[in-house]
Structures are given as C-alpha cells and as structure tokens.
Design a protein around this motif. Structure first.
Motif, PDB file in Angstrom:
ATOM      1  N   ARG A  78       0.757  -1.385  -0.113  1.00 10.19           N
ATOM      2  CA  ARG A  78      -0.173   0.088   0.115  1.00 10.19           C
ATOM      3  C   ARG A  78       0.812   1.229   0.173  1.00 10.19           C
ATOM      4  O   ARG A  78       0.560   2.260  -0.544  1.00 10.19           O
ATOM      5  CB  ARG A  78      -0.899  -0.057   1.314  1.00 10.19           C
ATOM      6  CG  ARG A  78      -1.945  -0.928   1.185  1.00 10.19           C
ATOM      7  CD  ARG A  78      -2.842  -0.925   2.373  1.00 10.19           C
ATOM      8  NE  ARG A  78      -4.135  -1.806   2.076  1.00 10.19           N
ATOM      9  CZ  ARG A  78      -4.921  -1.821   3.082  1.00 10.19           C
ATOM     10  NH1 ARG A  78      -5.092  -1.378   4.274  1.00 10.19           N
ATOM     11  NH2 ARG A  78      -5.984  -2.897   2.684  1.00 10.19           N
ATOM     12  N   LYS A  79       1.950   1.285   0.909  1.00 10.57           N
ATOM     13  CA  LYS A  79       2.881   2.135   0.901  1.00 10.57           C
ATOM     14  C   LYS A  79       3.427   2.502  -0.408  1.00 10.57           C
ATOM     15  O   LYS A  79       3.481   3.774  -1.164  1.00 10.57           O
ATOM     16  CB  LYS A  79       4.013   2.151   1.741  1.00 10.57           C
ATOM     17  CG  LYS A  79       4.792   3.387   1.965  1.00 10.57           C
ATOM     18  CD  LYS A  79       5.928   2.902   3.159  1.00 10.57           C
ATOM     19  CE  LYS A  79       7.216   3.842   3.133  1.00 10.57           C
ATOM     20  NZ  LYS A  79       8.077   3.511   3.937  1.00 10.57           N
ATOM     21  N   GLY A  80       3.832   1.589  -1.105  1.00 12.93           N
ATOM     22  CA  GLY A  80       4.602   1.577  -2.490  1.00 12.93           C
ATOM     23  C   GLY A  80       3.466   2.297  -3.348  1.00 12.93           C
ATOM     24  O   GLY A  80       3.955   3.059  -4.515  1.00 12.93           O
ATOM     25  N   THR A  81       2.153   1.671  -3.408  1.00  8.09           N
ATOM     26  CA  THR A  81       1.162   2.413  -4.252  1.00  8.09           C
ATOM     27  C   THR A  81       0.970   3.641  -3.777  1.00  8.09           C
ATOM     28  O   THR A  81       0.787   4.665  -4.850  1.00  8.09           O
ATOM     29  CB  THR A  81      -0.138   1.649  -3.879  1.00  8.09           C
ATOM     30  OG1 THR A  81       0.156   0.262  -4.233  1.00  8.09           O
ATOM     31  CG2 THR A  81      -1.236   2.101  -5.155  1.00  8.09           C
ATOM     32  N   LEU A  82       0.767   4.200  -2.620  1.00  7.04           N
ATOM     33  CA  LEU A  82       0.661   5.481  -2.390  1.00  7.04           C
ATOM     34  C   LEU A  82       1.945   6.616  -2.883  1.00  7.04           C
ATOM     35  O   LEU A  82       1.695   7.657  -3.444  1.00  7.04           O
ATOM     36  CB  LEU A  82       0.328   5.749  -0.869  1.00  7.04           C
ATOM     37  CG  LEU A  82      -0.771   5.236  -0.371  1.00  7.04           C
ATOM     38  CD1 LEU A  82      -0.948   5.154   1.237  1.00  7.04           C
ATOM     39  CD2 LEU A  82      -2.154   6.072  -0.924  1.00  7.04           C
ATOM     40  N   GLU A  83       3.134   5.896  -2.920  1.00  8.18           N
ATOM     41  CA  GLU A  83       4.279   6.547  -3.210  1.00  8.18           C
ATOM     42  C   GLU A  83       4.164   6.679  -4.846  1.00  8.18           C
ATOM     43  O   GLU A  83       4.393   7.725  -5.384  1.00  8.18           O
ATOM     44  CB  GLU A  83       5.303   6.026  -2.823  1.00  8.18           C
ATOM     45  CG  GLU A  83       5.794   6.016  -1.436  1.00  8.18           C
ATOM     46  CD  GLU A  83       7.050   5.265  -1.117  1.00  8.18           C
ATOM     47  OE1 GLU A  83       7.491   4.432  -1.854  1.00  8.18           O
ATOM     48  OE2 GLU A  83       7.707   5.241   0.336  1.00  8.18           O
ATOM     49  N   GLU A  84       3.658   5.734  -5.479  1.00 11.12           N
ATOM     50  CA  GLU A  84       3.488   5.909  -7.001  1.00 11.12           C
ATOM     51  C   GLU A  84       2.546   6.998  -7.288  1.00 11.12           C
ATOM     52  O   GLU A  84       2.811   7.751  -8.298  1.00 11.12           O
ATOM     53  CB  GLU A  84       3.152   4.515  -7.507  1.00 11.12           C
ATOM     54  CG  GLU A  84       4.123   3.418  -7.722  1.00 11.12           C
ATOM     55  CD  GLU A  84       3.722   2.180  -8.308  1.00 11.12           C
ATOM     56  OE1 GLU A  84       2.971   2.082  -8.909  1.00 11.12           O
ATOM     57  OE2 GLU A  84       4.118   1.015  -7.629  1.00 11.12           O
ATOM     58  N   VAL A  85       1.492   6.801  -6.436  1.00 10.31           N
ATOM     59  CA  VAL A  85       0.399   7.925  -6.734  1.00 10.31           C
ATOM     60  C   VAL A  85       0.854   9.361  -6.734  1.00 10.31           C
ATOM     61  O   VAL A  85       0.658  10.268  -7.496  1.00 10.31           O
ATOM     62  CB  VAL A  85      -0.794   7.784  -5.849  1.00 10.31           C
ATOM     63  CG1 VAL A  85      -1.893   8.793  -5.845  1.00 10.31           C
ATOM     64  CG2 VAL A  85      -1.592   6.323  -6.178  1.00 10.31           C
ATOM     65  N   TYR A  86       1.625   9.497  -5.503  1.00  9.16           N
ATOM     66  CA  TYR A  86       2.417  10.744  -5.240  1.00  9.16           C
ATOM     67  C   TYR A  86       3.195  11.160  -6.458  1.00  9.16           C
ATOM     68  O   TYR A  86       3.300  12.239  -7.013  1.00  9.16           O
ATOM     69  CB  TYR A  86       3.103  10.575  -3.944  1.00  9.16           C
ATOM     70  CG  TYR A  86       3.747  12.130  -3.845  1.00  9.16           C
ATOM     71  CD1 TYR A  86       3.267  13.152  -2.980  1.00  9.16           C
ATOM     72  CD2 TYR A  86       5.262  12.388  -3.842  1.00  9.16           C
ATOM     73  CE1 TYR A  86       3.728  14.158  -2.753  1.00  9.16           C
ATOM     74  CE2 TYR A  86       5.778  13.534  -3.610  1.00  9.16           C
ATOM     75  CZ  TYR A  86       5.163  14.556  -2.848  1.00  9.16           C
ATOM     76  OH  TYR A  86       5.752  15.632  -2.979  1.00  9.16           O
ATOM     77  N   PHE A 173      -4.184  14.740   3.256  1.00  5.24           N
ATOM     78  CA  PHE A 173      -5.303  13.626   2.440  1.00  5.24           C
ATOM     79  C   PHE A 173      -4.785  12.223   2.226  1.00  5.24           C
ATOM     80  O   PHE A 173      -5.432  11.413   1.827  1.00  5.24           O
ATOM     81  CB  PHE A 173      -5.982  14.177   1.427  1.00  5.24           C
ATOM     82  CG  PHE A 173      -6.730  15.658   1.438  1.00  5.24           C
ATOM     83  CD1 PHE A 173      -8.071  15.437   2.141  1.00  5.24           C
ATOM     84  CD2 PHE A 173      -6.056  16.700   0.966  1.00  5.24           C
ATOM     85  CE1 PHE A 173      -8.627  16.703   2.073  1.00  5.24           C
ATOM     86  CE2 PHE A 173      -6.862  17.791   1.268  1.00  5.24           C
ATOM     87  CZ  PHE A 173      -7.974  18.115   1.875  1.00  5.24           C
ATOM     88  N   LEU A 174      -3.827  11.881   2.970  1.00  4.49           N
ATOM     89  CA  LEU A 174      -3.173  10.620   2.838  1.00  4.49           C
ATOM     90  C   LEU A 174      -4.199   9.530   3.346  1.00  4.49           C
ATOM     91  O   LEU A 174      -4.221   8.531   2.763  1.00  4.49           O
ATOM     92  CB  LEU A 174      -1.801  10.476   3.868  1.00  4.49           C
ATOM     93  CG  LEU A 174      -1.040   9.258   3.368  1.00  4.49           C
ATOM     94  CD1 LEU A 174      -0.667   8.923   2.125  1.00  4.49           C
ATOM     95  CD2 LEU A 174       0.170   9.263   4.178  1.00  4.49           C
ATOM     96  N   LYS A 175      -4.864   9.535   4.605  1.00  7.13           N
ATOM     97  CA  LYS A 175      -5.784   8.539   5.080  1.00  7.13           C
ATOM     98  C   LYS A 175      -6.779   8.438   3.940  1.00  7.13           C
ATOM     99  O   LYS A 175      -7.321   7.353   3.565  1.00  7.13           O
ATOM    100  CB  LYS A 175      -6.182   8.943   6.510  1.00  7.13           C
ATOM    101  CG  LYS A 175      -7.198   7.919   6.738  1.00  7.13           C
ATOM    102  CD  LYS A 175      -7.450   8.212   8.322  1.00  7.13           C
ATOM    103  CE  LYS A 175      -8.602   7.123   8.755  1.00  7.13           C
ATOM    104  NZ  LYS A 175      -8.853   5.927   8.114  1.00  7.13           N
ATOM    105  N   GLN A 176      -7.593   9.831   3.381  1.00  6.85           N
ATOM    106  CA  GLN A 176      -8.558   9.655   2.659  1.00  6.85           C
ATOM    107  C   GLN A 176      -8.386   9.009   1.487  1.00  6.85           C
ATOM    108  O   GLN A 176      -8.764   8.183   0.769  1.00  6.85           O
ATOM    109  CB  GLN A 176      -9.030  10.979   2.384  1.00  6.85           C
ATOM    110  CG  GLN A 176      -9.769  11.426   3.568  1.00  6.85           C
ATOM    111  CD  GLN A 176      -9.977  13.159   3.539  1.00  6.85           C
ATOM    112  OE1 GLN A 176      -9.244  13.643   2.833  1.00  6.85           O
ATOM    113  NE2 GLN A 176     -11.187  13.286   4.016  1.00  6.85           N
TER     114      GLN A 176
END
Length: 183
Positions: A78-86, A173-176
């Motif tokens: 999930r962290k990797g995915t969020l970093e990719e989104v960022y 908005f990281l949690k959202q």
C-alpha cells in the motif's frame, strides 16, 4: 522326640518363614510395580498434556507471526502504491500545459502578491511570472512550478511552489487517499 524330628520341625518352620517372607516380598514388589506403573502413566499424561500445550502455543505463535508478516507485506504494498500515486501526481504537475500553469500561477500571485516584495520561480515559468506579477523578480529556484514570495528584508518567505503544495495536500489527505484506493 528325636533329633531328626527337631531338625525337621526347625526346617519346616524355616521353610514356612521363607515362604511367608517370599510371599510378602512378592506382594510388596507387585505393589511397587503397580505404583511405578501408575506414576509413569501420570508422568506420561502430564508430559503429553504439556507437549500438546507447547504445540498449541507454537502453532499460535506461527499463525500470529504469519499474520504479522502478511500485514507488513500488505502495508508495504500500500505504501508503494501511495508513493507511486504521489510520484505520478508530481509528474503531472511538473508537466502542466502552459495554459494550466498560467491559470494556477495567476491565482497564487493574485491572492498573495500583497504579502511580499520579491518573487521567485523556476526557469520554465520565469517569463510567465514576470508578466503576472508586479513584484521584483528575484531569480530562479529549483521546483516543479509555482512561486516563492519574499518580504522586503527576506525574513519571511511564503512558499507556494507546486512541490510544497502537493506535499501538504498529500500529507493532509493521505488517509482519505488510502481509504479510496484500498477501502
């Protein structure tokens, strides 16, 4: 009574005593053997119960450890995915078409120009910033876009770079974002 009779009586009495002692000893041996069997059954039962408890505990530890590893792997994914989104968001912001960049810069400058004396931007946006702002252009900075506005003595710097704005929005908005992506 003859000597032979006395000897025979003594021998019979001794044989009877030996038989009695042997019977008593056999009974005691059987009792000790039964007690030992009972004790070994008790010890075996306790050992078996302890072994079963140990197996249950080890099994639970293994399951807990496996669950923890699954959670850790999931969180890392999930962290990797969020970093990719960022990172992808940063790429999109860094390569905004000039019309969108102009629109955003105009809004930022209009709302904040009165708070400063000098303005900075990246080299790509310099011409646009000079057109949109009445502030003294103070130079180029390394950023994806946006501006930094500084007061006259340089003690206050308002950072409206896209990098800082994106980072703030990401943190806010990281949690959202996580909830939207992962439910």
């Amino acid at each position: 009574m003859g000597l032979e009779t006395v000897v025979k009586d003594i021998m019979d009495a001794a044989n009877a005593e030996v038989s009695r002692i042997k019977a008593q000893t056999d009974a005691e041996v059987l009792e000790i053997i039964e007690e030992a069997k009972d004790e070994s059954k008790r010890i075996m039962g306790e050992s078996l119960a302890k072994a079963e408890d140990d197996i249950k505990r080890m099994k639970q530890q293994e399951i807990s450890s496996a669950n923890l590893e699954v959670k850790r792997t999931l969180l890392n994914a999930r962290k990797g995915t969020l970093e990719e989104v960022y990172d992808r968001s940063f790429e999109i912001i860094s390569s905004l078409p000039e019309s969108k960049d102009k629109e955003l810069l105009n809004i930022i400058i209009m709302n904040n120009e009165s708070k400063g004396k000098r303005i900075y931007s990246n080299a790509k946006s310099e011409k646009l910033v000079r057109e949109l702002s009445s502030l003294e252009y103070a130079g180029n900075i390394n950023c994806a876009g946006g501006v930094v506005i500084e007061n006259e003595d340089g003690t206050i710097r308002l950072d409206y770079t896209y990098d800082v704005i994106l980072k703030g929005v990401n943190e806010q908005f990281l949690k959202q974002t996580s909830d939207i992506l992962f439910g």
